[in-house]
Design a protein around this motif. Structure first.
Motif, PDB file in Angstrom:
ATOM      1  N   VAL A  16      47.984  39.330  48.609  1.00  0.00           N
ATOM      2  CA  VAL A  16      48.436  38.556  48.439  1.00  0.00           C
ATOM      3  C   VAL A  16      47.996  37.659  47.768  1.00  0.00           C
ATOM      4  O   VAL A  16      48.462  37.312  47.413  1.00  0.00           O
ATOM      5  N   LYS A  17      47.016  37.974  47.638  1.00  0.00           N
ATOM      6  CA  LYS A  17      45.560  37.595  45.968  1.00  0.00           C
ATOM      7  C   LYS A  17      46.565  37.322  45.135  1.00  0.00           C
ATOM      8  O   LYS A  17      46.608  35.987  44.141  1.00  0.00           O
ATOM      9  N   ARG A  18      46.870  38.865  44.528  1.00  0.00           N
ATOM     10  CA  ARG A  18      47.208  38.921  43.840  1.00  0.00           C
ATOM     11  C   ARG A  18      48.882  38.153  43.321  1.00  0.00           C
ATOM     12  O   ARG A  18      48.836  37.678  42.440  1.00  0.00           O
ATOM     13  N   ASN A  51      49.736  35.418  45.016  1.00  0.00           N
ATOM     14  CA  ASN A  51      49.705  34.014  44.695  1.00  0.00           C
ATOM     15  C   ASN A  51      48.907  33.925  43.348  1.00  0.00           C
ATOM     16  O   ASN A  51      49.149  32.474  42.711  1.00  0.00           O
ATOM     17  N   LYS A  52      48.437  34.503  42.299  1.00  0.00           N
ATOM     18  CA  LYS A  52      47.473  34.296  41.472  1.00  0.00           C
ATOM     19  C   LYS A  52      49.344  34.715  40.692  1.00  0.00           C
ATOM     20  O   LYS A  52      49.178  33.826  39.724  1.00  0.00           O
ATOM     21  N   THR A  53      49.884  35.159  40.716  1.00  0.00           N
ATOM     22  CA  THR A  53      50.681  36.011  39.811  1.00  0.00           C
ATOM     23  C   THR A  53      51.972  34.490  39.921  1.00  0.00           C
ATOM     24  O   THR A  53      52.611  33.892  38.989  1.00  0.00           O
ATOM     25  N   LYS A  54      52.452  34.158  41.417  1.00  0.00           N
ATOM     26  CA  LYS A  54      53.179  32.803  41.316  1.00  0.00           C
ATOM     27  C   LYS A  54      52.524  31.286  40.634  1.00  0.00           C
ATOM     28  O   LYS A  54      52.883  30.763  40.130  1.00  0.00           O
ATOM     29  N   HIS A  55      51.012  31.162  40.351  1.00  0.00           N
ATOM     30  CA  HIS A  55      50.346  30.508  39.230  1.00  0.00           C
ATOM     31  C   HIS A  55      50.266  30.549  38.485  1.00  0.00           C
ATOM     32  O   HIS A  55      50.813  29.020  37.461  1.00  0.00           O
ATOM     33  N   HIS A  73      46.789  24.487  37.622  1.00  0.00           N
ATOM     34  CA  HIS A  73      47.352  26.042  37.850  1.00  0.00           C
ATOM     35  C   HIS A  73      46.370  26.757  37.067  1.00  0.00           C
ATOM     36  O   HIS A  73      45.322  27.481  37.615  1.00  0.00           O
TER      37      HIS A  73
END
Length: 95
Positions: free
Chosen positions: A2-4, A6-10, A55
């Motif tokens: 989920v963290k990865r 989330n970072k991809t989204k940002h 971001h």
């Protein structure tokens, strides 16, 4: 996982904001005095830079580093508090 994600989204949002800034910046005229159109352009650029900065702040993990540092401070204070309590107990026993 989920963290990865989330970072991809940002990262995607950062790239979109940067591309909007790169496309729009040459089209914004800052010459010609301080009229409403120029003020709008300046404010728009500042908001875009704020979004890019937010971001980057999340992607670089500054919040995670701050959380770790605050957790370390909290643990150190807890140890100090425990030591004070132990010292008070020892003083009471010796009296």
């Amino acid at each position: 996982m989920v963290k990865r994600l989330n970072k991809t989204k940002h990262v995607i949002y950062l790239l979109v904001a940067l591309s909007m800034l790169v496309i729009a910046l040459p089209r914004i005229s800052f010459a010609g005095g301080l009229d409403w159109v120029n003020i709008f352009g300046i404010v728009w650029v500042l908001f875009s830079l704020l979004i890019v900065g937010a971001h980057l702040h999340f992607i670089l993990g500054v919040d995670e580093e701050k959380k770790r540092a605050l957790e370390a401070v909290r643990r150190a204070k807890l140890r100090q508090w425990e030591m004070k309590l132990l010292d008070k107990q020892e003083q009471r026993k010796s009296v």
